[in-house]
Design a protein around this motif. Structure first.
Motif, PDB file in Angstrom:
ATOM      1  N   LEU A  33       7.295  -9.168  -6.075  1.00 53.23           N
ATOM      2  CA  LEU A  33       7.883  -8.450  -4.720  1.00 53.23           C
ATOM      3  C   LEU A  33       8.481  -9.374  -3.996  1.00 53.23           C
ATOM      4  O   LEU A  33       9.518  -8.951  -3.289  1.00 53.23           O
ATOM      5  N   HIS A  34       7.819 -10.385  -3.631  1.00 46.45           N
ATOM      6  CA  HIS A  34       8.513 -11.378  -2.385  1.00 46.45           C
ATOM      7  C   HIS A  34       9.613 -11.717  -2.777  1.00 46.45           C
ATOM      8  O   HIS A  34      10.592 -11.812  -2.011  1.00 46.45           O
ATOM      9  N   LEU A  35       9.841 -12.362  -4.082  1.00 49.08           N
ATOM     10  CA  LEU A  35      11.367 -12.659  -4.618  1.00 49.08           C
ATOM     11  C   LEU A  35      12.275 -11.726  -4.594  1.00 49.08           C
ATOM     12  O   LEU A  35      13.478 -12.078  -3.767  1.00 49.08           O
ATOM     13  N   GLN A  36      11.912 -10.561  -4.994  1.00 44.20           N
ATOM     14  CA  GLN A  36      12.766  -9.409  -4.787  1.00 44.20           C
ATOM     15  C   GLN A  36      13.100  -9.049  -3.257  1.00 44.20           C
ATOM     16  O   GLN A  36      14.513  -8.774  -3.230  1.00 44.20           O
ATOM     17  N   ASN A  37      12.513  -9.128  -2.342  1.00 42.71           N
ATOM     18  CA  ASN A  37      12.593  -8.762  -1.010  1.00 42.71           C
ATOM     19  C   ASN A  37      13.859 -10.262  -0.370  1.00 42.71           C
ATOM     20  O   ASN A  37      14.638  -9.886   0.505  1.00 42.71           O
ATOM     21  N   LEU A  38      13.287 -11.389  -0.896  1.00 40.74           N
ATOM     22  CA  LEU A  38      14.261 -12.319  -0.404  1.00 40.74           C
ATOM     23  C   LEU A  38      15.578 -12.215  -1.067  1.00 40.74           C
ATOM     24  O   LEU A  38      16.749 -12.327  -0.207  1.00 40.74           O
ATOM     25  N   LEU A  84      19.080 -11.667   1.324  1.00 40.12           N
ATOM     26  CA  LEU A  84      20.422 -12.294   1.012  1.00 40.12           C
ATOM     27  C   LEU A  84      21.614 -11.392   0.817  1.00 40.12           C
ATOM     28  O   LEU A  84      22.823 -11.483   1.565  1.00 40.12           O
ATOM     29  N   ILE A  85      21.201 -10.205   0.269  1.00 45.86           N
ATOM     30  CA  ILE A  85      22.456  -9.321  -0.361  1.00 45.86           C
ATOM     31  C   ILE A  85      22.870  -8.419   1.055  1.00 45.86           C
ATOM     32  O   ILE A  85      24.006  -8.310   1.197  1.00 45.86           O
ATOM     33  N   GLN A  86      21.946  -8.452   2.026  1.00 48.29           N
ATOM     34  CA  GLN A  86      22.191  -7.491   3.208  1.00 48.29           C
ATOM     35  C   GLN A  86      22.786  -8.568   4.281  1.00 48.29           C
ATOM     36  O   GLN A  86      23.010  -7.896   5.359  1.00 48.29           O
ATOM     37  N   SER A  87      22.676  -9.949   4.218  1.00 51.75           N
ATOM     38  CA  SER A  87      23.208 -10.574   5.163  1.00 51.75           C
ATOM     39  C   SER A  87      24.491 -10.438   5.382  1.00 51.75           C
ATOM     40  O   SER A  87      25.539  -9.885   4.744  1.00 51.75           O
ATOM     41  N   SER A  88      24.950 -10.780   6.949  1.00 48.09           N
ATOM     42  CA  SER A  88      26.168 -10.825   7.374  1.00 48.09           C
ATOM     43  C   SER A  88      27.108 -11.823   6.555  1.00 48.09           C
ATOM     44  O   SER A  88      28.362 -11.373   6.388  1.00 48.09           O
ATOM     45  N   ASP A  89      26.649 -12.779   6.169  1.00 47.60           N
ATOM     46  CA  ASP A  89      27.429 -13.847   5.297  1.00 47.60           C
ATOM     47  C   ASP A  89      26.634 -14.048   4.140  1.00 47.60           C
ATOM     48  O   ASP A  89      25.131 -14.009   4.031  1.00 47.60           O
ATOM     49  N   HIS A  90      27.102 -14.261   2.885  1.00 50.12           N
ATOM     50  CA  HIS A  90      26.577 -14.398   1.768  1.00 50.12           C
ATOM     51  C   HIS A  90      26.514 -15.780   1.340  1.00 50.12           C
ATOM     52  O   HIS A  90      27.252 -16.484   1.581  1.00 50.12           O
ATOM     53  N   PRO A  91      25.295 -16.276   0.687  1.00 48.51           N
ATOM     54  CA  PRO A  91      25.567 -17.725   0.014  1.00 48.51           C
ATOM     55  C   PRO A  91      26.510 -17.668  -0.927  1.00 48.51           C
ATOM     56  O   PRO A  91      26.920 -16.744  -1.666  1.00 48.51           O
ATOM     57  N   ASP A  92      26.819 -18.858  -1.485  1.00 53.26           N
ATOM     58  CA  ASP A  92      27.699 -18.913  -2.675  1.00 53.26           C
ATOM     59  C   ASP A  92      26.952 -18.565  -4.097  1.00 53.26           C
ATOM     60  O   ASP A  92      27.336 -18.334  -4.925  1.00 53.26           O
ATOM     61  N   GLU A  93      25.752 -19.226  -3.757  1.00 51.85           N
ATOM     62  CA  GLU A  93      24.890 -18.952  -5.091  1.00 51.85           C
ATOM     63  C   GLU A  93      23.364 -19.105  -4.542  1.00 51.85           C
ATOM     64  O   GLU A  93      23.004 -19.740  -3.486  1.00 51.85           O
ATOM     65  N   LEU A  94      22.467 -18.674  -5.207  1.00 45.11           N
ATOM     66  CA  LEU A  94      20.945 -18.419  -5.268  1.00 45.11           C
ATOM     67  C   LEU A  94      20.296 -19.270  -6.183  1.00 45.11           C
ATOM     68  O   LEU A  94      20.412 -18.897  -7.381  1.00 45.11           O
ATOM     69  N   VAL A  95      19.718 -20.512  -6.198  1.00 45.21           N
ATOM     70  CA  VAL A  95      19.074 -21.340  -7.141  1.00 45.21           C
ATOM     71  C   VAL A  95      17.622 -21.112  -7.158  1.00 45.21           C
ATOM     72  O   VAL A  95      17.035 -21.254  -6.138  1.00 45.21           O
ATOM     73  N   ILE A  96      17.006 -20.391  -8.240  1.00 46.70           N
ATOM     74  CA  ILE A  96      15.586 -20.399  -8.324  1.00 46.70           C
ATOM     75  C   ILE A  96      14.960 -21.260  -9.525  1.00 46.70           C
ATOM     76  O   ILE A  96      15.449 -20.983 -10.567  1.00 46.70           O
ATOM     77  N   VAL A  97      14.052 -22.041  -8.923  1.00 53.46           N
ATOM     78  CA  VAL A  97      13.369 -22.589  -9.943  1.00 53.46           C
ATOM     79  C   VAL A  97      11.994 -22.216 -10.136  1.00 53.46           C
ATOM     80  O   VAL A  97      11.225 -22.107  -9.105  1.00 53.46           O
ATOM     81  N   CYS A  98      11.627 -21.678 -11.394  1.00 55.45           N
ATOM     82  CA  CYS A  98      10.410 -20.921 -11.567  1.00 55.45           C
ATOM     83  C   CYS A  98       9.096 -22.085 -11.872  1.00 55.45           C
ATOM     84  O   CYS A  98       9.730 -22.834 -12.693  1.00 55.45           O
ATOM     85  N   MET A  99       7.931 -21.813 -11.476  1.00 51.17           N
ATOM     86  CA  MET A  99       6.977 -22.838 -11.677  1.00 51.17           C
ATOM     87  C   MET A  99       5.942 -22.125 -12.551  1.00 51.17           C
ATOM     88  O   MET A  99       5.267 -21.180 -12.036  1.00 51.17           O
ATOM     89  N   LEU A 147      11.253 -15.595 -14.674  1.00 53.62           N
ATOM     90  CA  LEU A 147      11.896 -15.002 -13.719  1.00 53.62           C
ATOM     91  C   LEU A 147      11.790 -13.442 -13.624  1.00 53.62           C
ATOM     92  O   LEU A 147      11.950 -13.093 -14.949  1.00 53.62           O
ATOM     93  N   PRO A 148      11.381 -12.702 -12.650  1.00 50.21           N
ATOM     94  CA  PRO A 148      11.141 -11.324 -12.793  1.00 50.21           C
ATOM     95  C   PRO A 148      12.664 -10.702 -12.740  1.00 50.21           C
ATOM     96  O   PRO A 148      13.604 -11.243 -12.320  1.00 50.21           O
ATOM     97  N   ASP A 149      12.583  -9.272 -12.887  1.00 50.97           N
ATOM     98  CA  ASP A 149      13.928  -8.366 -12.791  1.00 50.97           C
ATOM     99  C   ASP A 149      14.464  -8.474 -11.151  1.00 50.97           C
ATOM    100  O   ASP A 149      13.489  -8.344 -10.368  1.00 50.97           O
ATOM    101  N   LEU A 150      15.470  -8.616 -11.098  1.00 51.68           N
ATOM    102  CA  LEU A 150      16.160  -8.912  -9.769  1.00 51.68           C
ATOM    103  C   LEU A 150      17.388  -7.984  -9.766  1.00 51.68           C
ATOM    104  O   LEU A 150      17.995  -7.617 -10.636  1.00 51.68           O
ATOM    105  N   PRO A 151      17.660  -7.499  -8.312  1.00 49.22           N
ATOM    106  CA  PRO A 151      18.835  -6.661  -8.135  1.00 49.22           C
ATOM    107  C   PRO A 151      20.094  -7.201  -8.338  1.00 49.22           C
ATOM    108  O   PRO A 151      20.146  -8.487  -8.513  1.00 49.22           O
ATOM    109  N   ALA A 152      21.352  -6.559  -8.823  1.00 42.21           N
ATOM    110  CA  ALA A 152      22.631  -7.081  -8.915  1.00 42.21           C
ATOM    111  C   ALA A 152      22.649  -7.777  -7.571  1.00 42.21           C
ATOM    112  O   ALA A 152      22.666  -7.161  -6.286  1.00 42.21           O
ATOM    113  N   THR A 153      23.482  -8.983  -7.673  1.00 39.34           N
ATOM    114  CA  THR A 153      23.959  -9.755  -6.299  1.00 39.34           C
ATOM    115  C   THR A 153      25.456  -9.779  -6.165  1.00 39.34           C
ATOM    116  O   THR A 153      25.934 -10.255  -7.299  1.00 39.34           O
TER     117      THR A 153
END
Length: 285
Positions: free
Chosen positions: A15-20, A24-39, A43-49
């Protein structure tokens, strides 16, 4: 310089990652990419970005310098930075939700000066609304940390003590991260690697600033002192002292000593390990 990569390391906080990602989706500016490294996790299901997501996985058993199932935090952050295709890096812990202007503020400062930039953080209450939130409700349900001081005005920056650097919300140029050689992989698990990274930046005469780039830290149980990380903290403090000739995390070490778990002199010796009941008693929720 025109590309921004947000780097996040993830383990068991879906849930924390989904909120993160939602932030970012709702930000005034978007990043060019999100890099996620799982330990040690998938990777859980995430919304479309509207931005790209790059992912990788690091398992403890595949990391030669990490043992006993301790999360390979340093290796994971370094992996995320290496994968990033942007020339500006923003590191957000999985517990963080970016405020609407976080990307814009980091981008502005990273264009202006090569430095290590610590963003601002507000901590969400235990009973905050974890799904149907807005940026306004996040602000109302959060508070600052005593050590963080006053948040600078939106486009301002102020010198910040290297000792107070926290890796949960920071930004820097990728080339500079590589010149510092990233996080020291001799630190295993929790404690010390943040301060070590900041001290390395200081040794390279890289300025450290506090800026207004705001993230909201999602609530999770915490321990005071963190007895569940005692072994990691002691081992990392030894590495830090060997490198910098002082002990980090002095408050926690003194608490461990007062409680009889360690002897603290010029060296640190573990006298005994806390029981499960003693660890649970330190859980302050």
């Amino acid at each position: 310089m025109n590309k921004i990569s947000v780097c996040t390391i993830y383990a068991k906080r879906e849930l924390h990652l989904q909120n993160l990602v939602k932030g970012l989706i709702q930000s005034s500016d978007h990043p060019d990419e999100l890099v996620i490294v799982c330990m040690n996790d998938c990777l859980p299901d995430l919304p479309a970005t509207p931005f790209k997501i790059l992912t990788a996985t690091i398992n403890t058993e595949d990391t030669k310098d990490t043992k006993d199932n301790v999360l390979p935090l340093a290796a994971a952050r370094n992996k995320a930075a290496a994968m990033a295709r942007g020339d500006k890096l923003i590191f957000l812990d999985v517990d963080c939700i970016s405020d609407r202007n976080l990307i814009r503020v980091f981008n502005y400062h990273l264009e202006q000066e090569d430095a290590l930039y610590s963003g601002s953080v507000r901590y969400l209450e235990q009973n905050w609304q974890t799904t149907s939130w807005t940026f306004d409700s996040l602000y109302q349900q959060s508070s600052t940390h005593d050590l963080q001081g006053i948040t600078p005005a939106q486009w301002q920056k102020k010198p910040h003590p290297y000792e107070l650097f926290w890796s949960l919300n920071f930004g820097m140029r990728k080339q500079t991260f590589e010149e510092l050689k990233g996080f020291d992989r001799r630190y295993h698990g929790y404690g010390g690697e943040d301060t070590d990274f900041a001290f390395t930046a200081r040794s390279h005469q890289l300025p450290h600033y506090k800026i207004s780039a705001l993230a909201y830290h999602q609530f999770h149980p915490s321990f005071a002192p963190p007895l569940h990380h005692l072994t990691e903290i002691v081992n990392n403090a030894r590495v830090f002292a060997q490198k910098w000739h002082i002990f980090p995390m002095e408050k926690w070490l003194k608490q461990f000593a007062a409680m009889g778990y360690i002897e603290l002199t010029d060296e640190i010796t573990i006298v005994k390990h806390p029981t499960a009941a003693e660890i649970q008693a330190s859980n302050k929720l």
